[in-house]
Design an enzyme around this catalytic site. Structure first.
Site, short mmCIF file in Angstrom:
data_model
loop_
_atom_site.label_atom_id
_atom_site.label_comp_id
_atom_site.label_asym_id
_atom_site.label_seq_id
_atom_site.Cartn_x
_atom_site.Cartn_y
_atom_site.Cartn_z
N ASP A 4 0.83 -1.20 0.00
CA ASP A 4 0.00 0.00 0.00
C ASP A 4 0.87 1.25 0.00
O ASP A 4 1.94 1.27 0.60
CB ASP A 4 -0.90 -0.01 1.25
CG ASP A 4 -2.05 0.96 1.15
OD1 ASP A 4 -2.45 1.28 0.01
OD2 ASP A 4 -2.53 1.41 2.20
N GLY A 5 0.38 2.28 -0.67
CA GLY A 5 1.05 3.57 -0.62
C GLY A 5 1.56 4.07 -1.94
O GLY A 5 2.22 5.13 -1.99
N ASN B 232 -10.67 -3.41 -5.90
CA ASN B 232 -9.93 -2.42 -6.69
C ASN B 232 -10.62 -2.07 -8.00
O ASN B 232 -10.25 -1.08 -8.66
CB ASN B 232 -8.51 -2.90 -6.98
CG ASN B 232 -7.58 -2.80 -5.78
OD1 ASN B 232 -6.58 -3.51 -5.70
ND2 ASN B 232 -7.90 -1.94 -4.82
N LEU C 53 -6.62 -5.12 7.53
CA LEU C 53 -6.24 -6.22 6.65
C LEU C 53 -6.85 -6.10 5.26
O LEU C 53 -6.38 -6.75 4.33
CB LEU C 53 -6.66 -7.56 7.27
CG LEU C 53 -6.01 -7.90 8.61
CD1 LEU C 53 -6.41 -9.30 9.05
CD2 LEU C 53 -4.49 -7.79 8.52
#
Length: 222
Positions: free
Chosen positions: A2-3, A50, A177
């Site tokens: 993530d990120g 997503n 999570l």
């Protein structure tokens, strides 16, 4: 992992730039995992949620996946890495499904380690599908409901032939999570780090393993 978006935003770059750097981090970490002796590395590449992202971003992500498979497959083969994919990945574009099929076939006989990519994956859907298959077997008389225990249930999961999950790392400072390996994470050690995924590297992975090694795992005992 993530990120990526925040990494790009901090640099006044488009989100795709963050995703490209995220792919570079995948390369670094996959190689580092082999060097550090990790038996199985599972990467959450694209979740079933997503699809809610803008169409252009989804298209870019799928393009990066195609590029990764094309550019990294020879190295995976030469390094003896076995590729696995979990999730509803057969629902992806036909050409991408064909690439994944070919990649899995080329690495299936490799001795390991194993690189697992979670594509179009959601843990709740995985658990529901397992429960549905067991219910169908019970209804048609091929399975005694009283025989369903944890081991029998786990045998229906996508990770059935993989070792238990030991350590789950989430980058970028988020503490959830996000529908990833929910059943498998029951007794896994959880580690949440502030590092954005494009900046994650061998040192970050080694540090995570050091922290994991300092934990006492009791599995409900004393």
């Amino acid at each position: 992992m993530d990120g990526n978006g925040r990494w790009a935003k901090k640099r006044f770059l488009p989100r795709i730039a963050g995703h490209k750097q995220g792919v570079e981090a995948v390369r670094r970490v996959a190689r580092a995992a082999r060097k550090l002796g990790i038996e199985v590395l599972t990467l959450y590449a694209f979740s079933s949620e997503n699809w809610r992202r803008p169409e252009e971003e989804v298209r870019d992500l799928m393009g990066l996946l195609r590029h990764f498979l094309a550019s990294e497959l020879d190295e995976l083969v030469s390094e003896g890495v076995r590729l696995r994919v979990i999730g509803d990945w057969r629902g992806l574009a036909p050409d991408l499904v064909a690439m994944i099929d070919a990649a899995i076939a080329r690495t299936v006989a490799n001795p390991g380690p194993t690189l697992v990519i979670a594509l179009n994956y959601g843990a709740q859907a995985e658990i529901l599908a397992a429960a549905r298959r067991l219910a169908e077997q019970a209804c048609d008389g091929t399975l005694d409901p009283s025989a369903i225990d944890e081991a029998r249930f786990e045998a229906e999961l996508a990770t059935a032939d993989l070792p238990p999950l030991d350590l789950l790392i989430r980058t970028s400072g988020e503490h959830r999570l996000s529908n990833f390996l929910l059943w498998q994470a029951a007794y896994a050690e959880l580690l949440f780090v502030d590092t954005l995924w494009p900046d994650f590297d061998e040192k970050a992975l080694a540090d995570a393993l050091d922290r994991f090694g300092q934990r006492q795992r009791r599995f409900g005992g004393l």
